[in-house]
Design a protein around this motif. Sequence first.
Motif, PDB file in Angstrom:
ATOM      1  N   UNK A   1      -8.405  -3.729   0.972  1.00 19.91           N
ATOM      2  CA  UNK A   1      -8.551  -2.401   0.385  1.00 19.91           C
ATOM      3  C   UNK A   1      -8.368  -2.407  -1.140  1.00 19.91           C
ATOM      4  N   UNK A   2      -9.054  -1.465  -1.791  1.00 19.49           N
ATOM      5  CA  UNK A   2      -8.800  -1.160  -3.184  1.00 19.49           C
ATOM      6  C   UNK A   2      -7.879   0.045  -3.290  1.00 19.49           C
ATOM      7  N   UNK A   3      -7.280   0.260  -4.471  1.00 18.79           N
ATOM      8  CA  UNK A   3      -6.352   1.365  -4.674  1.00 18.79           C
ATOM      9  C   UNK A   3      -6.818   2.271  -5.800  1.00 18.79           C
ATOM     10  N   UNK A   4      -6.515   3.554  -5.685  1.00 17.99           N
ATOM     11  CA  UNK A   4      -6.755   4.553  -6.726  1.00 17.99           C
ATOM     12  C   UNK A   4      -8.195   4.523  -7.213  1.00 17.99           C
ATOM     13  N   UNK A   5      -9.122   4.410  -6.283  1.00 23.07           N
ATOM     14  CA  UNK A   5     -10.538   4.423  -6.630  1.00 23.07           C
ATOM     15  C   UNK A   5     -11.159   3.056  -6.785  1.00 23.07           C
ATOM     16  N   UNK A   6     -10.371   2.002  -6.745  1.00 20.44           N
ATOM     17  CA  UNK A   6     -10.923   0.650  -6.807  1.00 20.44           C
ATOM     18  C   UNK A   6     -11.657   0.305  -5.524  1.00 20.44           C
ATOM     19  N   UNK A   7     -12.703  -0.511  -5.621  1.00 20.10           N
ATOM     20  CA  UNK A   7     -13.494  -0.862  -4.442  1.00 20.10           C
ATOM     21  C   UNK A   7     -12.822  -1.967  -3.634  1.00 20.10           C
ATOM     22  N   UNK A   8     -13.169  -2.004  -2.350  1.00 17.10           N
ATOM     23  CA  UNK A   8     -12.645  -3.045  -1.468  1.00 17.10           C
ATOM     24  C   UNK A   8     -13.212  -4.410  -1.851  1.00 17.10           C
ATOM     25  N   UNK A   9     -12.436  -5.454  -1.559  1.00 16.12           N
ATOM     26  CA  UNK A   9     -12.946  -6.805  -1.725  1.00 16.12           C
ATOM     27  C   UNK A   9     -13.908  -7.159  -0.603  1.00 16.12           C
ATOM     28  N   UNK A  10     -14.692  -8.220  -0.803  1.00 11.95           N
ATOM     29  CA  UNK A  10     -15.652  -8.650   0.215  1.00 11.95           C
ATOM     30  C   UNK A  10     -14.917  -9.257   1.402  1.00 11.95           C
ATOM     31  N   UNK A  11     -15.446  -9.038   2.599  1.00 14.31           N
ATOM     32  CA  UNK A  11     -14.899  -9.658   3.801  1.00 14.31           C
ATOM     33  C   UNK A  11     -15.227 -11.149   3.811  1.00 14.31           C
ATOM     34  N   UNK A  12     -14.458 -11.916   4.575  1.00 11.87           N
ATOM     35  CA  UNK A  12     -14.718 -13.340   4.692  1.00 11.87           C
ATOM     36  C   UNK A  12     -15.829 -13.626   5.697  1.00 11.87           C
TER      37      UNK A  12
ATOM     38  N   UNK B   1       0.838  -1.200   0.000  1.00 15.13           N
ATOM     39  CA  UNK B   1       0.000   0.000   0.000  1.00 15.13           C
ATOM     40  C   UNK B   1       0.874   1.251   0.000  1.00 15.13           C
ATOM     41  N   UNK B   2       1.961   1.224   0.748  1.00 16.63           N
ATOM     42  CA  UNK B   2       2.862   2.372   0.792  1.00 16.63           C
ATOM     43  C   UNK B   2       3.471   2.655  -0.575  1.00 16.63           C
ATOM     44  N   UNK B   3       3.844   1.612  -1.292  1.00 14.75           N
ATOM     45  CA  UNK B   3       4.475   1.767  -2.607  1.00 14.75           C
ATOM     46  C   UNK B   3       3.451   1.757  -3.749  1.00 14.75           C
ATOM     47  N   UNK B   4       2.161   1.600  -3.416  1.00 15.01           N
ATOM     48  CA  UNK B   4       1.077   1.549  -4.400  1.00 15.01           C
ATOM     49  C   UNK B   4       1.364   0.510  -5.488  1.00 15.01           C
ATOM     50  N   UNK B   5       1.787  -0.661  -5.042  1.00 13.01           N
ATOM     51  CA  UNK B   5       2.097  -1.753  -5.963  1.00 13.01           C
ATOM     52  C   UNK B   5       0.829  -2.385  -6.512  1.00 13.01           C
ATOM     53  N   UNK B   6      -0.093  -2.732  -5.617  1.00  8.19           N
ATOM     54  CA  UNK B   6      -1.337  -3.379  -6.024  1.00  8.19           C
ATOM     55  C   UNK B   6      -2.329  -3.275  -4.871  1.00  8.19           C
ATOM     56  N   UNK B   7      -3.570  -3.584  -5.148  1.00  4.31           N
ATOM     57  CA  UNK B   7      -4.586  -3.609  -4.099  1.00  4.31           C
ATOM     58  C   UNK B   7      -4.370  -4.810  -3.188  1.00  4.31           C
ATOM     59  N   UNK B   8      -5.047  -4.786  -2.052  1.00  3.70           N
ATOM     60  CA  UNK B   8      -4.879  -5.869  -1.088  1.00  3.70           C
ATOM     61  C   UNK B   8      -5.453  -7.172  -1.624  1.00  3.70           C
ATOM     62  N   UNK B   9      -4.730  -8.253  -1.402  1.00  7.68           N
ATOM     63  CA  UNK B   9      -5.275  -9.588  -1.645  1.00  7.68           C
ATOM     64  C   UNK B   9      -6.087  -9.994  -0.415  1.00  7.68           C
ATOM     65  N   UNK B  10      -6.501 -11.241  -0.343  1.00 10.60           N
ATOM     66  CA  UNK B  10      -7.424 -11.635   0.727  1.00 10.60           C
ATOM     67  C   UNK B  10      -6.866 -11.373   2.125  1.00 10.60           C
TER      68      UNK B  10
END
Length: 727
Positions: free
Chosen positions: A641-652, A529-538
């Motif tokens: 979390x999503x990045x740059x306007x992407x939506x969050x993934x669903x919780x488990x 998240x700090x380096x804005x590499x990709x959105x969070x996986x599960x």
Amino acid sequence: MTCFLSAQITTEVFLHLRYEGTDCALMVTAAGFPSNAHSCRAGDFRSAFTKRYLKEFGFTIPDRPIMVDDIRVRGCGKSGIKSVYRKKTGQRQARPATMTKCYFEDGYMDTGVYLWEELPCGYNIQGPAIIIDKNSTILVEPCCEAHLTEAGDVCMAVGSDPHCALGTELNTVQLSIFSHRFMSIAEQMGRVLQRTSISTNIKERLDFSCAVFGPDGGLVSNAPHIPVHLGAMQETVQYQIRALGNKLKEGDVILSNHPCAGGSHLPDLTVITPVFKKGVSCPVFFVASRGHHADIGGITPGSMPPHSTSLQQEGAVFTSFKLVTGGIFQEEAVTEALMAPAKYPDCSGTRNLHDNLSDLRAQVAANQRGSQLVGELIDSYGLAVVQAYMGYIQSNAELAVRDMLRDFARRRRQQTGSLEVESEDFMDDGTPIRLRVQINEEEGSAVFDFTGTGTEVWGNCNAPRAITLSALIYCLRCMVGQDIPLNQGCLTPIKVIIPPGSILQPSQNAAVVGGNVLTSQRVVDVIFKAFEVCSASQGCMNNISFGSERVGYYETVAGGAGAGPGWNGRSGVHSHMTNTRITDPEILEKRYPVILEQFCLRPASGGAGKYRGGDGVIRKLLFRNKVVLSVLTERRSFRPYGLLGGEDGAAGLNLLHRADGRVLNLGAKTSISLQPGDMFCLYTPGGGGYGKEEDSNKPPETKRRRLTETFPERGSVFEYRMAQEGV
């Protein structure tokens, strides 16, 4: 039918032998071991077996009965007719039929072409040369010599080129060769471990890692196994060097799992073997294997208790335990240690001692293979050359990380004018994990400061320092745009600050079983998240274990991977710090009292965006017997979390459907007794989306590769083993 006289028939006896109580048998012949007063007439099979077992496994078990599983007799009938190559008379010399140019290491060389049928017996041909027969072509390389025997065979004497002696100076071609050879050693160790182990966890799920370490304990090379193991194993090896020092002798093997000694969590047992060279008193290399044992005692079957509050509740503890001493496997001592948790209130010793001992022997055998291969490498090139190239490999990784940091700092400075990035995420109980990264563009170095991270918790999500280092070295390796091995060099440009007493550096007796499988994933999320590499996986390994006093089972379940600049997240994959398979349904249902009712993707659980996050999975287990179920999960409160306007993934979500029709929400962590007919339903989180759906602008170009180029054996950089088995 061909008939042979008794004088023309020879026989050889083979015995399939194993130590009583073990599972791995060896096919042994008594060739070279003549019979004596204490053996059978066919030969001394005991001595032959002991020598072979020591070579294969690195230890013996004295005074243990040797069992004969089966007997095989090989018979060979010899006709006695010799095939003699007819000599050519009147010809003392042979001339090449023609001359041609062939390209060798030193360039094009004049090469004679000889016809097989024109060569006399006893004639020697100096390389380079080519010998042509009706059915084959033989190349005689420079510095080699071919000799034609009376039987019509070609005997090749392979020479050595004195100009090709390898020195300690850097050669880029040899650097690549050494890098792959070190990785090959770790891969072969893994194959031996998988073949000789017996537990479902190691043999089927491949929950293990193997690696090679330098004389200082620094990671040199690893196979594409489990990332959370690989960074932490370096800490384990270096701890043993500090703790044991000159006490390490040839024939010793160390067992360790304590968090203060570089352990990840107690079920991950690390077996370390020092590699010695004749004439050198201290180890010249180390090889190690780390495997997850499905049960080592503690308060719940499976040794993954959701509500443990101290280390003693999580199973047997080893700090610097001599598993093998002088080539003797210490079975009695390790058995006592594995049963020791029973002395604590509400705890049990290991519930599957047989599997523990068998898998530990398999780990020693894997290390023995690695030690042999390292020894062969040293014999071929010399210790100075091998250690020099070890240093070059680590330096190559260091330079790659420095280049990546400089490139990121340059882009960051142009965009914001700042060389500092920060991020924050939360565990489900609200504990924050904070990171601030300060980058030195000139040096290509960085300070990763976790100050502000929450304090040690009264639970088991505490992560030993080695776990944070594993997550960091994994993230750096992912962000580097070059094909480099994951090793100690990746961390050389990095300074890590972790506040003592925090969830990332807890006290010595803190419970840590969840830190390895849950908190490690959150640390990765924070860094990316700090380096804005990709959105969070599960952000979770979805740990499920169940068992009784007779059986124990453990698995991790896949989920959705986060999207990134230019790609959608994969669905139903193991991501980041885990890289295991899931047990085949047939094996699961045959060995354990459970029926796999459903295993499929969880539709629409990935976050929306220009690039969509991957979907999680649905897994339903119907139980046939009474068992204790333990669930250890995260991302049930805070969504990926999503990045740059992407939506969050669903919780488990974790649900239990009782046989009487009741439905219970089990929460993120629980341990509960089940009855026949109860069904556990697991809904794993999806990955976060990347970018706004309506955004048509192309994301900025980066040097970060997509997700399919590293860790080829089991998967890719961000997502590993797809949960296709059964989907």
